[in-house]
Design an enzyme around this catalytic site. Structure first.
Site, PDB file in Angstrom:
ATOM      1  N   LYS A   1      -3.550   0.559 -10.525  1.00 48.89           N
ATOM      2  CA  LYS A   1      -3.537   1.830  -9.797  1.00 48.89           C
ATOM      3  C   LYS A   1      -3.779   3.028 -10.703  1.00 48.89           C
ATOM      4  O   LYS A   1      -4.318   4.038 -10.256  1.00 48.89           O
ATOM      5  CB  LYS A   1      -2.219   1.996  -9.027  1.00 48.89           C
TER       6      LYS A   1
ATOM      7  N   LYS B   1      -7.735  -7.501  -3.472  1.00 48.00           N
ATOM      8  CA  LYS B   1      -6.921  -7.622  -2.267  1.00 48.00           C
ATOM      9  C   LYS B   1      -7.259  -6.521  -1.263  1.00 48.00           C
ATOM     10  O   LYS B   1      -7.703  -5.438  -1.654  1.00 48.00           O
ATOM     11  CB  LYS B   1      -5.429  -7.637  -2.623  1.00 48.00           C
TER      12      LYS B   1
ATOM     13  N   LYS C   1      -4.589  -0.520   1.593  1.00 51.55           N
ATOM     14  CA  LYS C   1      -4.646   0.766   2.285  1.00 51.55           C
ATOM     15  C   LYS C   1      -5.421   1.766   1.453  1.00 51.55           C
ATOM     16  O   LYS C   1      -6.106   2.627   1.979  1.00 51.55           O
ATOM     17  CB  LYS C   1      -3.232   1.296   2.511  1.00 51.55           C
TER      18      LYS C   1
END
Ligand code: ATP
Ligand code: MG
Length: 341
Positions: free
Chosen positions: A111, A203, A206
């Site tokens: 991230k 994956k 969102k």
């Protein structure tokens, strides 16, 4: 007692990965466990969220929880920032967790991207806040998708170290097996890691900028059909055995999604579709997904017409969550050596 805690971030609407990886188990566990389900807005702001979007997503995710079948009478459904103890316990656990442990967390690396120096400290600390969420209720079981396995292990390490560091005070307070139970990850089902429809090695998320990469729980039938039709595949027919899916991440993913939605195993699905081309398999997958997801989307639309009801569910949930958390947190403060008023 068997107590479940889990949460999802209001960073966007929920998607099929959230549903199959976690929500399906959340719903089932309502029958067997005391369940606490959180909308984790403190986690969401570890990456920038526009305030007006965040506010909307908190209500959206709550409405999706209800539309999927979480029952606010049986389960506690609440919003993390409404129970102040989450952040307070996270601070104490920050002083238990070790820098070296956090440095190993792969989600932070993904991230934060290339420029780690520019990541928020909250993003780095995310797993400690998650440990606090779980331990604040002395939860025993945590149903999550496969991507959260490493964070769950860290939560267990933090619980264990707290129990050891403060063993004297904990025993003196009458706890025989440590204060925090070591929370068990509950990661099961045929789709614990649903992959992006655009890239079978990533994956479904969102936060993926491409909406084509995921099926949102609010997508209508046409959108679901379009996204599966455009989903990346290889040119071969489906194999008739599960072993044949090795090295074919996109095929593996679509078969896993079908299996999870149908309540079957991948082997069963391949018995039916082995030898079929994707041109034959995808329409069946689309029909199944539309049949399973459209009632959820319809119920969510109905619920979002009444934001007062949603806010009421969150307020009631927060009061019930606080009632469990307060005495536990008071005990933690005492164990640590803080002086209470
Ligand atoms: P974000 O990109 O903002 O991190 P997310 O899609 O990863 O969003 P989270 O709110 O972080 O969703 O996770 C909520 C729950 O859904 C967690 O239990 C997580 O493990 C699970 N989950 C998320 N993505 C997937 C996926 N692709 N497959 C299975 N489970 C998933
Ligand atoms: Mg995530």
């Amino acid at each position: 007692t068997l107590r479940v805690f889990s949460g999802m971030q209001p960073t966007h609407n929920l998607h099929l990965g959230n549903y199959l990886g976690a929500m399906v188990n959340w719903i089932k566990m309502q029958d067997t466990h005391e369940c606490i389900y959180c909308v984790v807005d403190l986690h969401a702001i570890t990456l920038w969220q526009e305030p007006k979007d965040l506010r909307r997503h908190i209500r959206d995710v709550t409405a999706s929880y209800l539309a999927c079948g979480l029952d606010p009478k049986r389960s506690i459904i609440f919003n993390q920032s409404q129970v102040a103890h989450h952040a307070e316990l996270a601070w104490i656990l920050n002083c238990v967790a070790r820098l070296g442990w956090l440095n190993r967390m792969t989600q932070f690396k993904e991230k934060a991207g290339k420029d780690k120096e520019a990541a928020s400290i909250g993003l780095y600390d995310y797993p400690v806040l998650m440990a606090a969420d779980i331990l604040l209720y002395r939860a025993t079981h945590v149903p999550v998708g496969d991507d959260q396995k490493q964070h769950l292990e860290l939560a267990r390490d933090i619980a264990q170290k707290f129990n050891v560091d403060y063993a004297g005070e904990i025993e003196a307070a009458g706890y025989k097996d440590g204060f925090f139970p070591l929370p068990e990850p509950f990661i099961t089902g045929p789709a614990t890691r649903v992959m992006s429809l655009r890239d079978g090695t990533k994956k479904m998320s969102k936060s993926d900028p491409s909406d084509l990469a995921r099926i949102n729980l609010v997508d209508d039938a046409d959108t679901i059909a379009k996204k599966f039709r455009k989903a990346k595949t290889d040119p071969d027919a489906l194999p008739s055995e599960v072993e044949g899916l090795k090295g074919r991440p996109e095929a593996d993913n679509l078969v896993g999604i079908y299996a999870a939605l149908a309540g079957k195993t991948a082997a069963d699905v391949l018995k039916e579709f082995g030898g079929s081309q994707f041109s034959a398999f995808k329409p069946a997958l689309i029909d199944l997904a539309v049949a399973k997801l459209s009632p959820i989307a319809a119920e969510k639309r109905r619920l979002e017409e009444d934001p007062t009801y949603i806010d009421g569910v969150l307020a009631d949930g927060a009061a019930r969550a606080r009632a469990i958390a307060s005495p536990i947190f008071r005990q933690v403060k005492e164990i640590v050596g803080f002086v209470s008023a």
